[in-house]
Design a protein around this motif. Structure first.
Motif, mmCIF file in Angstrom:
data_model
loop_
_atom_site.group_PDB
_atom_site.id
_atom_site.type_symbol
_atom_site.label_atom_id
_atom_site.label_comp_id
_atom_site.label_asym_id
_atom_site.label_seq_id
_atom_site.Cartn_x
_atom_site.Cartn_y
_atom_site.Cartn_z
ATOM 1 N N VAL A 357 0.872 -1.172 0.000
ATOM 2 C CA VAL A 357 0.000 0.000 0.000
ATOM 3 C C VAL A 357 0.907 1.219 0.000
ATOM 4 C CG1 VAL A 357 -1.798 1.286 1.215
ATOM 5 C CG2 VAL A 357 -1.797 -1.222 1.279
ATOM 6 N N GLU A 358 0.977 1.915 -1.126
ATOM 7 C CA GLU A 358 1.817 3.097 -1.214
ATOM 8 C C GLU A 358 1.041 4.313 -0.733
ATOM 9 O OE1 GLU A 358 4.482 5.752 -4.346
ATOM 10 O OE2 GLU A 358 3.820 3.729 -4.906
ATOM 11 N N CYS A 359 1.623 5.010 0.228
ATOM 12 C CA CYS A 359 0.980 6.185 0.813
ATOM 13 C C CYS A 359 1.553 7.462 0.210
ATOM 14 C CB CYS A 359 1.171 6.187 2.324
ATOM 15 S SG CYS A 359 0.396 4.778 3.160
ATOM 16 N N ALA A 360 0.855 8.548 0.404
ATOM 17 C CA ALA A 360 1.289 9.831 -0.130
ATOM 18 C C ALA A 360 2.491 10.376 0.621
ATOM 19 C CB ALA A 360 0.141 10.830 -0.092
ATOM 20 N N GLN A 361 2.682 9.957 1.861
ATOM 21 C CA GLN A 361 3.810 10.433 2.658
ATOM 22 C C GLN A 361 4.256 9.350 3.632
ATOM 23 O OE1 GLN A 361 2.512 13.506 5.606
ATOM 24 N NE2 GLN A 361 0.579 13.434 4.462
ATOM 25 N N GLU A 362 5.535 9.386 4.013
ATOM 26 C CA GLU A 362 6.074 8.374 4.908
ATOM 27 C C GLU A 362 5.388 8.391 6.270
ATOM 28 O OE1 GLU A 362 10.263 7.983 5.312
ATOM 29 O OE2 GLU A 362 10.659 8.339 3.186
ATOM 30 N N GLN A 363 4.987 9.559 6.724
ATOM 31 C CA GLN A 363 4.335 9.657 8.027
ATOM 32 C C GLN A 363 3.118 8.755 8.115
ATOM 33 O OE1 GLN A 363 3.075 13.621 9.065
ATOM 34 N NE2 GLN A 363 2.055 12.973 10.952
ATOM 35 N N ALA A 364 2.384 8.657 7.018
ATOM 36 C CA ALA A 364 1.176 7.831 7.013
ATOM 37 C C ALA A 364 1.511 6.369 7.256
ATOM 38 C CB ALA A 364 0.432 7.993 5.690
ATOM 39 N N ARG A 375 -4.741 -2.321 17.013
ATOM 40 C CA ARG A 375 -5.930 -3.117 16.689
ATOM 41 C C ARG A 375 -5.600 -4.593 16.512
ATOM 42 N NH1 ARG A 375 -6.601 1.991 15.161
ATOM 43 N NH2 ARG A 375 -8.716 2.890 15.293
ATOM 44 N N GLY A 376 -4.390 -4.998 16.949
ATOM 45 C CA GLY A 376 -4.050 -6.414 16.959
ATOM 46 C C GLY A 376 -3.516 -6.974 15.666
ATOM 47 N N VAL A 377 -2.847 -6.133 14.852
ATOM 48 C CA VAL A 377 -2.300 -6.600 13.575
ATOM 49 C C VAL A 377 -0.858 -6.120 13.430
ATOM 50 C CG1 VAL A 377 -2.481 -6.530 11.064
ATOM 51 C CG2 VAL A 377 -4.554 -6.589 12.449
ATOM 52 N N LEU A 378 0.034 -7.023 12.994
ATOM 53 C CA LEU A 378 1.422 -6.676 12.711
ATOM 54 C C LEU A 378 1.642 -6.602 11.207
ATOM 55 C CD1 LEU A 378 3.260 -9.078 15.205
ATOM 56 C CD2 LEU A 378 2.585 -6.704 15.586
ATOM 57 N N VAL A 379 2.271 -5.519 10.755
ATOM 58 C CA VAL A 379 2.635 -5.342 9.344
ATOM 59 C C VAL A 379 4.056 -4.800 9.287
ATOM 60 C CG1 VAL A 379 0.262 -4.972 8.556
ATOM 61 C CG2 VAL A 379 1.643 -3.009 9.295
ATOM 62 N N ASN A 380 4.591 -4.642 8.080
ATOM 63 C CA ASN A 380 5.948 -4.119 7.902
ATOM 64 C C ASN A 380 5.945 -2.889 7.006
ATOM 65 O OD1 ASN A 380 7.066 -7.491 7.723
ATOM 66 N ND2 ASN A 380 7.452 -6.098 9.414
ATOM 67 N N HIS A 381 6.924 -2.014 7.230
ATOM 68 C CA HIS A 381 7.228 -0.984 6.256
ATOM 69 C C HIS A 381 8.220 -1.593 5.268
ATOM 70 C CE1 HIS A 381 10.668 -0.794 8.908
ATOM 71 N NE2 HIS A 381 11.299 -0.007 8.057
#
Length: 421
Positions: A357-364, A375-381
């Motif tokens: 999921v590409e966001c408009a800015q890194e902060q997002a 909310r109980g979910v692990l993801v990666n940058h």
């Protein structure tokens, strides 16, 4: 439900302090930002922390295609642990031989020789050294490509953030735009007969970059034309992650060497491999001491590898990854649709169970990671694409867990979008 042992007596704040004292202040700070939680138990797609919470693991940097503690892999490792976990490396060892047989039965035709290592970056090093043994001293990799952080691998990992502190790296190394066959042709023409090309079939740390149709086949053709060796880095994309056994399968490409890792561990014991054709492997075959590692091809790791490949095959997880990937990609796109065109999301892309999921800015991205953890979910940058949130769920998730993730993602995106307005 979990059958793990009781949680260690050390809790969050104590563990943060131990990290600060003995493992580095930066990692300690990051752990504190994430709530000081300590992971102590796992099974299937779930990770449990010391405070009794559990998290759906859509991260893990692509390792857990079989989830955590897959029963077949755990049983194989347990049996090997009680039989013969490490070898003398004086005699022949049957588990390594079996692992090579099982792995090459699933690789593209002709990739019959295996050099086992302990990590993906070591697999890269083995490939680069083997290329040099054939006189291919010029290296060509792709912009935003990621192949590890040891010095040789770092030379082809095209990110100055990681390269500059350790310069100079290997000489005569070029980085060309991913997906641009013309740029590759120019680079190869300048290095005719002495180049080694390394690339990922889909860039993972580069932000889930999918090449245009026909690109991989054209890369293979250009390598043959200009006398270059081709290394396919399938450390993250292989073993079903893309909904096929290997990313190169999409265009029926057979590279000279292929790198395997992450999922080969079964999520239990680290193991990776460099697989090559007989002709290319010849220098290592002729002199087995030319490139060695004490712990490589250990019986314990190879037992995990055998069980992992057999589980992927016997339980049809590759087909399942393709179907789950379509469901998830459709769901993620639906959740993101209201936030496109001026919102925090620019694009959703993916193949199989590798979704970005590409966001408009890194902060997002950072805020989404934190909101999803809440909310109980692990993801990666993504290390080479700071604006891309990366999803690498296991192939063992069920419909209820898909819906759990999509609901959590919708809530997290709604919160972050409102905050960034």
């Amino acid at each position: 439900m979990s059958t793990a042992l009781p949680a260690p007596r050390t809790h969050g704040a104590e563990t943060v302090e131990l990290y600060r004292r003995h493992l580095g202040s930066g990692r300690a700070v990051l752990g504190a930002v994430l709530g000081g939680m300590v992971e102590v138990d796992s099974e299937g797609p779930w990770v449990h922390t010391h405070d009794g919470r559990r998290f759906l693991d859509f991260g893990g940097y692509g390792v857990f295609i079989l989830g955590h503690r897959h029963p077949s892999v755990v049983a194989a490792v347990h049996e090997q642990l009680h039989r013969h976990p490490l070898a003398t490396r004086v005699f022949l060892e049957p588990v390594a031989a079996r692992a090579a047989q099982v792995l090459t039965a699933r690789t593209p035709p002709g990739l019959d020789l295996v050099h086992f290592v302990n990590s993906g970056t070591e697999a890269t090093e083995a490939a680069l050294k083997l290329a040099r043994a054939h006189g291919r001293n010029a290296l060509i990799s792709m912009e935003s490509g990621y192949h590890g952080k040891t010095l040789g691998a770092l030379s082809v990992t095209a990110n100055r953030l990681y390269q500059d502190p350790f310069a100079p790296l290997l000489p005569d190394t070029a980085h060309v735009p991913y997906g641009d066959a013309g740029a590759l042709a120019t680079a190869l023409a300048e290095r005719r007969g002495r180049a080694c090309v390394i690339l990922e079939p889909v860039q993972g740390e580069g932000g889930v970059r999918i090449p245009p149709p026909g690109y991989l086949a054209e890369v293979s053709r250009l390598c043959r034309r200009y006398g270059a060796l081709l290394v396919a880095d399938e450390v993250q994309t292989g073993l079903g992650r893309l909904g096929t056994w290997w990313g190169v399968d999409a265009e029926r490409v057979v590279p000279d060497m292929m790198l395997v890792g992450k999922g080969l561990s079964g999520g239990v014991v680290p193991v990776a491999a460099m697989v090559a054709t007989e002709e290319v492997y010849h220098p290592f075959s002729r002199d087995p001491y030319l490139h060695t590692s004490t712990f490589a091809a250990s019986p314990l790791a190879c037992a995990a590898a055998v069980a992992a490949v057999e589980a992927l095959d016997g339980e049809d997880h590759v087909t399942r990854a393709a179907a789950l990937g379509e469901t998830l990609l459709t769901g993620v796109r639906a959740v993101c649709a209201p936030y496109l065109n001026g919102g925090p999301v620019r694009e959703v892309r993916g193949r199989g169970l590798l979704i970005g999921v590409e966001c408009a800015q890194e902060q997002a991205v950072g805020e989404l990671v934190l909101e999803l953890i809440g909310r109980g979910v692990l993801v990666n940058h993504s290390l080479n694409a700071g604006r891309v949130l990366r999803l690498t769920p296991p192939a063992v998730i069920r419909e209820a867990e898909v819906q759990f993730f999509l609901a959590a993602f919708a809530q997290a995106l709604r919160t972050v979008s409102a905050r960034l307005r």
